[in-house]
Design a protein around this motif. Structure first.
Motif, PDB file in Angstrom:
ATOM      1  N   ILE A 179       6.950   5.439  -3.578  1.00  0.00           N
ATOM      2  CA  ILE A 179       6.150   6.607  -3.702  1.00  0.00           C
ATOM      3  C   ILE A 179       4.854   6.998  -2.940  1.00  0.00           C
ATOM      4  CG2 ILE A 179       4.695   7.934  -5.513  1.00  0.00           C
ATOM      5  CD1 ILE A 179       4.937   5.629  -7.450  1.00  0.00           C
ATOM      6  N   SER A 180       5.269   8.066  -2.116  1.00  0.00           N
ATOM      7  CA  SER A 180       4.973   8.838  -1.137  1.00  0.00           C
ATOM      8  C   SER A 180       3.936  10.209  -1.848  1.00  0.00           C
ATOM      9  CB  SER A 180       6.026   9.314  -0.583  1.00  0.00           C
ATOM     10  OG  SER A 180       4.845  10.529   0.418  1.00  0.00           O
ATOM     11  N   VAL A 181       2.994  10.074  -1.386  1.00  0.00           N
ATOM     12  CA  VAL A 181       1.931  11.707  -1.917  1.00  0.00           C
ATOM     13  C   VAL A 181       2.501  13.036  -1.794  1.00  0.00           C
ATOM     14  CG1 VAL A 181      -0.416  10.002  -1.228  1.00  0.00           C
ATOM     15  CG2 VAL A 181       0.340  11.309   0.290  1.00  0.00           C
ATOM     16  N   GLU A 182       3.722  12.872  -0.848  1.00  0.00           N
ATOM     17  CA  GLU A 182       3.937  14.034  -0.186  1.00  0.00           C
ATOM     18  C   GLU A 182       4.882  14.523  -1.291  1.00  0.00           C
ATOM     19  OE1 GLU A 182       7.961  13.733   1.749  1.00  0.00           O
ATOM     20  OE2 GLU A 182       7.791  15.317   2.850  1.00  0.00           O
ATOM     21  N   ASP A 183       5.648  13.908  -2.511  1.00  0.00           N
ATOM     22  CA  ASP A 183       5.892  14.771  -3.689  1.00  0.00           C
ATOM     23  C   ASP A 183       5.072  14.974  -4.629  1.00  0.00           C
ATOM     24  OD1 ASP A 183       8.458  13.809  -2.953  1.00  0.00           O
ATOM     25  OD2 ASP A 183       8.561  12.407  -4.003  1.00  0.00           O
ATOM     26  N   TYR A 184       3.478  14.692  -4.366  1.00  0.00           N
ATOM     27  CA  TYR A 184       1.875  15.454  -5.044  1.00  0.00           C
ATOM     28  C   TYR A 184       1.731  16.206  -4.212  1.00  0.00           C
ATOM     29  CZ  TYR A 184      -1.005  15.318  -8.785  1.00  0.00           C
ATOM     30  OH  TYR A 184      -1.742  16.391  -9.278  1.00  0.00           O
ATOM     31  N   GLY A 185       2.094  16.633  -3.173  1.00  0.00           N
ATOM     32  CA  GLY A 185       1.458  17.420  -2.270  1.00  0.00           C
ATOM     33  C   GLY A 185      -0.946  17.004  -2.145  1.00  0.00           C
ATOM     34  N   LYS A 186      -1.041  16.174  -2.621  1.00  0.00           N
ATOM     35  CA  LYS A 186      -2.623  15.542  -2.040  1.00  0.00           C
ATOM     36  C   LYS A 186      -2.676  14.249  -1.830  1.00  0.00           C
ATOM     37  CE  LYS A 186      -4.755  18.214  -5.772  1.00  0.00           C
ATOM     38  NZ  LYS A 186      -6.378  17.930  -6.413  1.00  0.00           N
ATOM     39  N   PHE A 187      -3.240  13.831  -0.877  1.00  0.00           N
ATOM     40  CA  PHE A 187      -3.091  12.028  -0.081  1.00  0.00           C
ATOM     41  C   PHE A 187      -4.753  11.880  -0.982  1.00  0.00           C
ATOM     42  CE2 PHE A 187      -2.228  15.573   3.622  1.00  0.00           C
ATOM     43  CZ  PHE A 187      -1.306  14.692   3.705  1.00  0.00           C
ATOM     44  N   LYS A 188      -4.001  10.272  -0.736  1.00  0.00           N
ATOM     45  CA  LYS A 188      -4.815   9.545  -1.543  1.00  0.00           C
ATOM     46  C   LYS A 188      -6.043   9.450  -0.611  1.00  0.00           C
ATOM     47  CE  LYS A 188      -2.454   5.356  -0.544  1.00  0.00           C
ATOM     48  NZ  LYS A 188      -2.480   4.501  -0.582  1.00  0.00           N
ATOM     49  N   PRO A 189      -7.800   9.244  -0.951  1.00  0.00           N
ATOM     50  CA  PRO A 189      -8.222   8.881  -2.127  1.00  0.00           C
ATOM     51  C   PRO A 189      -7.981   9.765  -3.492  1.00  0.00           C
ATOM     52  CG  PRO A 189     -10.057   8.731  -0.919  1.00  0.00           C
ATOM     53  CD  PRO A 189      -8.971   9.357  -0.002  1.00  0.00           C
ATOM     54  N   ASP A 190      -7.627  11.093  -3.654  1.00  0.00           N
ATOM     55  CA  ASP A 190      -7.617  12.056  -4.718  1.00  0.00           C
ATOM     56  C   ASP A 190      -7.209  11.349  -5.312  1.00  0.00           C
ATOM     57  OD1 ASP A 190      -7.582  15.594  -4.814  1.00  0.00           O
ATOM     58  OD2 ASP A 190      -6.892  13.980  -6.867  1.00  0.00           O
ATOM     59  N   SER A 191      -7.992  11.165  -6.919  1.00  0.00           N
ATOM     60  CA  SER A 191      -8.011  10.623  -7.708  1.00  0.00           C
ATOM     61  C   SER A 191      -6.583  10.947  -8.875  1.00  0.00           C
ATOM     62  CB  SER A 191      -9.227  11.057  -9.141  1.00  0.00           C
ATOM     63  OG  SER A 191      -9.962  10.545  -8.165  1.00  0.00           O
ATOM     64  N   ASP A 192      -6.362  12.549  -8.550  1.00  0.00           N
ATOM     65  CA  ASP A 192      -5.214  12.705  -9.286  1.00  0.00           C
ATOM     66  C   ASP A 192      -3.551  12.206  -8.655  1.00  0.00           C
ATOM     67  OD1 ASP A 192      -6.394  14.434 -10.729  1.00  0.00           O
ATOM     68  OD2 ASP A 192      -5.859  16.259  -8.794  1.00  0.00           O
ATOM     69  N   VAL A 193      -4.202  11.647  -7.267  1.00  0.00           N
ATOM     70  CA  VAL A 193      -2.499  10.509  -7.112  1.00  0.00           C
ATOM     71  C   VAL A 193      -2.225  10.218  -7.353  1.00  0.00           C
ATOM     72  CG1 VAL A 193      -1.810  10.405  -4.701  1.00  0.00           C
ATOM     73  CG2 VAL A 193      -3.137  11.935  -4.721  1.00  0.00           C
ATOM     74  N   TYR A 194      -3.482   8.556  -7.800  1.00  0.00           N
ATOM     75  CA  TYR A 194      -3.560   7.575  -8.657  1.00  0.00           C
ATOM     76  C   TYR A 194      -3.261   7.475  -9.864  1.00  0.00           C
ATOM     77  CZ  TYR A 194      -6.059   5.381  -4.089  1.00  0.00           C
ATOM     78  OH  TYR A 194      -6.124   5.650  -2.479  1.00  0.00           O
ATOM     79  N   ASN A 195      -3.300   8.562 -10.550  1.00  0.00           N
ATOM     80  CA  ASN A 195      -3.340   9.260 -12.149  1.00  0.00           C
ATOM     81  C   ASN A 195      -1.626   8.985 -12.453  1.00  0.00           C
ATOM     82  OD1 ASN A 195      -5.986   8.164 -12.821  1.00  0.00           O
ATOM     83  ND2 ASN A 195      -6.086  10.955 -12.838  1.00  0.00           N
ATOM     84  N   TRP A 196      -1.044  10.328 -11.416  1.00  0.00           N
ATOM     85  CA  TRP A 196       0.500  10.810 -10.993  1.00  0.00           C
ATOM     86  C   TRP A 196       1.298   9.694 -10.287  1.00  0.00           C
ATOM     87  CZ3 TRP A 196       2.583  10.501  -5.774  1.00  0.00           C
ATOM     88  CH2 TRP A 196       3.416  11.106  -6.232  1.00  0.00           C
ATOM     89  N   ALA A 197       0.467   8.447  -9.847  1.00  0.00           N
ATOM     90  CA  ALA A 197       1.657   7.678  -9.523  1.00  0.00           C
ATOM     91  C   ALA A 197       1.710   6.084 -10.999  1.00  0.00           C
ATOM     92  CB  ALA A 197       1.410   6.153  -7.785  1.00  0.00           C
ATOM     93  N   ALA A 198       0.213   6.144 -11.904  1.00  0.00           N
ATOM     94  CA  ALA A 198       0.749   4.955 -12.914  1.00  0.00           C
ATOM     95  C   ALA A 198       1.876   6.156 -13.516  1.00  0.00           C
ATOM     96  CB  ALA A 198      -1.133   5.031 -13.170  1.00  0.00           C
ATOM     97  N   ARG A 199       1.509   7.636 -14.145  1.00  0.00           N
ATOM     98  CA  ARG A 199       2.426   8.402 -15.060  1.00  0.00           C
ATOM     99  C   ARG A 199       3.582   8.413 -14.872  1.00  0.00           C
ATOM    100  NH1 ARG A 199      -1.349  11.796 -15.464  1.00  0.00           N
ATOM    101  NH2 ARG A 199      -0.325  13.539 -13.695  1.00  0.00           N
ATOM    102  N   LYS A 200       4.234   7.778 -12.670  1.00  0.00           N
ATOM    103  CA  LYS A 200       5.728   7.695 -12.769  1.00  0.00           C
ATOM    104  C   LYS A 200       5.973   6.381 -13.279  1.00  0.00           C
ATOM    105  CE  LYS A 200       7.758   9.505  -7.952  1.00  0.00           C
ATOM    106  NZ  LYS A 200       8.666  10.101  -8.784  1.00  0.00           N
ATOM    107  N   MET A 201       4.866   5.490 -12.751  1.00  0.00           N
ATOM    108  CA  MET A 201       5.587   4.064 -13.286  1.00  0.00           C
ATOM    109  C   MET A 201       5.613   3.426 -14.350  1.00  0.00           C
ATOM    110  SD  MET A 201       6.833   3.001 -10.522  1.00  0.00           S
ATOM    111  CE  MET A 201       7.375   1.913 -11.012  1.00  0.00           C
ATOM    112  N   GLN A 202       5.123   5.128 -15.618  1.00  0.00           N
ATOM    113  CA  GLN A 202       5.364   5.079 -17.017  1.00  0.00           C
ATOM    114  C   GLN A 202       3.987   3.641 -17.660  1.00  0.00           C
ATOM    115  OE1 GLN A 202       9.374   4.994 -17.376  1.00  0.00           O
ATOM    116  NE2 GLN A 202       9.328   6.946 -18.860  1.00  0.00           N
ATOM    117  N   ILE A 203       3.268   3.163 -17.535  1.00  0.00           N
ATOM    118  CA  ILE A 203       2.272   2.666 -17.294  1.00  0.00           C
ATOM    119  C   ILE A 203       0.934   3.150 -17.230  1.00  0.00           C
ATOM    120  CG2 ILE A 203       3.298   0.397 -16.757  1.00  0.00           C
ATOM    121  CD1 ILE A 203       1.673   0.136 -14.067  1.00  0.00           C
TER     122      ILE A 203
END
Lengths: 262, 262
Positions: A179-203
Motif C-alpha cells: 500500500i502506497s499513500v500515493e493511491d489516497y493522496g495524503k501522507f502519513k501520519p494523516d489519520s485518514d490514511v490509516y483509516n483507508w489502509a485498514a479499510r483496504k485490508m477489510q479490517i
C-alpha cells in the motif's frame, strides 16, 4: 506521577479524573511515561519501509555529499522532506514523495550557499530506490510468515518507488499487499490514511499493527486506533506527546520473536 | 518553458493544455520559475510573527547551547518542531506550540546523546517569549498604519505567547487584531486555518495578504487563495513546488514601501 495516576484511575469513578489539577505539560508528557497497552495478535501487520525495513545509509551518503559533507545536514534534509510532505497534505496538495525530497534538498542546499538544479537534486535522491534491507529483516519476515501473519508494506513512497525498493532489497515476496499513500493522496501520519489502509485490508483499525522506526508514524497510527510497534533504530525517537505504543524493540527480529508468541 | 507555456495559454483553448506532455517534475518546479500574479491592494495584511516580525537569534542561542553548541542542530530543532506541529494537525490532535517545541527539543537532544528533563526543555524554549523585533519592523508597520492598512498578527504561537511576544517587542499597538491558531486547533499551513482567519476578519480569501518569512506559510496561504508576500530572511526559502507569491522582498520595510504605492 505514573503511580498516582494509576492509583486515581483504579480508585475513583471515571468522571472525576479530569478535575484533578495536573500541570498540563506533565500531563501530556506523562502519556509517554505511562504503561503501554498489552499487545494483542493483529490481523494484519503493516510495515513502514524507509528506515524501518531499509537502511538509509547509502541515501544519506549521497545527500551529505551533495550538501558539502556536513553530516547534520543529512538529517535536516530528511526532516525537511517529512515536514513538507505534511505541508502538502495540510494544504490539500499531493506530490510524489521523491519530488518533495528533491525540493527539500534544493531548499536546504540554498540555505547553505549551494545551488542545485532540479535534475541534480533528483539524481542525488535516487539512491532511495536501491537501499539494502537492515541485516535482520529477512529472518524476521520469514519468521512472521511461517507463523501465518499477513504482512503489508505501507509507505509514503510512491507505488513505483516501493516496487523498486522491495525488489532491490529482495523483500518483495514476503508481502501479501503493498500500500502506497500515493493511491489516497495524503501522507502519513494523516489519520485518514490509516483509516483507508485498514479499510483496504477489510479490517478494523483495532486489528492493525503498524511497525515503524518513526515516532511520527507510530503516533499517527496509535491516534488512529491501531496498535503500534516502534523499532528504535539509531537516531529515531518516539514523540513525547503521543501515547506509548504497545511494544518497542531495537530491531525487527526482536519484535518478530514477541509477535510469534501471541 | 515559461514562454512556451504562456504562448500555449494565449493561443490554445484551455482544455487542450493538459494534453501537452511535460515532464511532471519540471512542470511542478516550473510554477516557481513562472511570473507571479500582480499584487493587488489587500483589505487586511496578516503577519506571521516568529522570524517574520521577531528575530529568533536569542532563542536559537538558547537551543544551540542546550544541544552541545552544534549550530546545525538549532535549525534541525526548529524544523522538527514545525514537522511535529503538522504531525499533530494531520492526526487531529492539538498541543500548545511551545509544548511541541519542548518535545522536539527532547527528541533532537536524545538523538545526540543528551538527556533533558521536560522542565529543562521548557526553560530552554522560553526565550521565544522575549524576542526583539527585526530592526526595520517598527518603521514598516508605522508606514502601513499611516496608509490606512488594517494589520493582523496571525501565528502558530498560542494567544498567551503572542501577547507576551508583541508586548515585549513593543509592537502590540500596531495590530487591529491578533489571531492565534490556538482558537481553531490546527496549525498553519492547514488550508482550514487560512479560511478561518479570513472569515474571522469578515473578508474573502482573495482580499487577504499573508506576510511571512516561511516558505511553507506562503505556500499554504497561496494555495488557500490568499496573496502572499515572502520576506526572504537569511536561512529561509520558498517551497519550489508551490506557486510563486505575488511579492518577494528581503525585509519588511522594502515590502511596506511597495504596499503603500497600491
Amino acid at each position: 506521577m505514573n503511580n498516582r495516576r494509576n492509583f486515581l484511575k483504579n480508585t475513583l469513578p471515571l468522571g472525576i479524573l479530569p478535575l484533578i489539577p495536573l500541570n498540563s505539560f506533565s500531563q501530556e508528557l506523562y502519556k509517554n511515561g505511562g504503561t503501554p497497552n498489552k499487545l494483542r495478535r493483529p490481523k494484519v501487520i503493516f510495515f513502514d519501509v524507509n528506515e524501518t525495513l531499509l537502511d538509509l545509509e547509502t541515501l544519506k551518503e549521497s545527500i551529505v555529499k551533495t550538501l558539502g559533507n556536513k553530516k547534520e545536514l543529512g538529517t535536516l534534509w530528511f526532516t525537511t522532506m517529512l515536514q513538507y510532505s505534511l505541508v502538502a497534505t495540510a494544504a490539500n496538495q499531493y506530490f510524489d514523495f521523491g519530488k518533495i525530497g528533491s525540493a527539500a534538498l534544493i531548499m536546504v542546499a540554498n540555505n547553505n550557499g549551494i545551488n542545485l538544479s532540479a535534475e541534480y537534486a533528483k539524481n542525488a535522491v535516487k539512491p532511495i530506490l536501491s537501499l539494502d534491507a537492515h541485516k535482520e529483516v529477512k529472518e524476521a519476515l520469514e519468521l512472521l510468515k511461517k507463523n501465518n501473519y499477513k504482512l503489508v508494506s505501507f509507505t509514503n513512497s510512491s507505488n513505483f518507488a516501493v516496487e523498486q525498493q522491495l525488489k532491490h532489497a529482495g523483500l518483495i515476496d514476503y508481502f501479501d499487499a503493498k500500500i502506497s499513500v500515493e493511491d489516497y493522496g495524503k501522507f502519513k501520519p494523516d489519520s485518514d490514511v490509516y483509516n483507508w489502509a485498514a479499510r483496504k485490508m477489510q479490517i478494523d483499525n483495532k486489528d492493525c499493527l503498524l511497525v515503524s522506526a518513526h515516532g511520527w508514524d507510530i503516533a499517527g497510527a496509535v491516534w488512529a486506533g491501531w496498535q503500534g510497534a516502534f523499532i528504535s533504530r539509531p537516531g529515531q525517537q518516539l514523540f513525547p506527546l503521543a501515547p506509548l505504543p504497545e511494544i518497542n524493540k531495537p530491531n525487527l527480529l526482536a519484535l518478530a520473536k514477541e509477535l510469534v508468541l501471541l
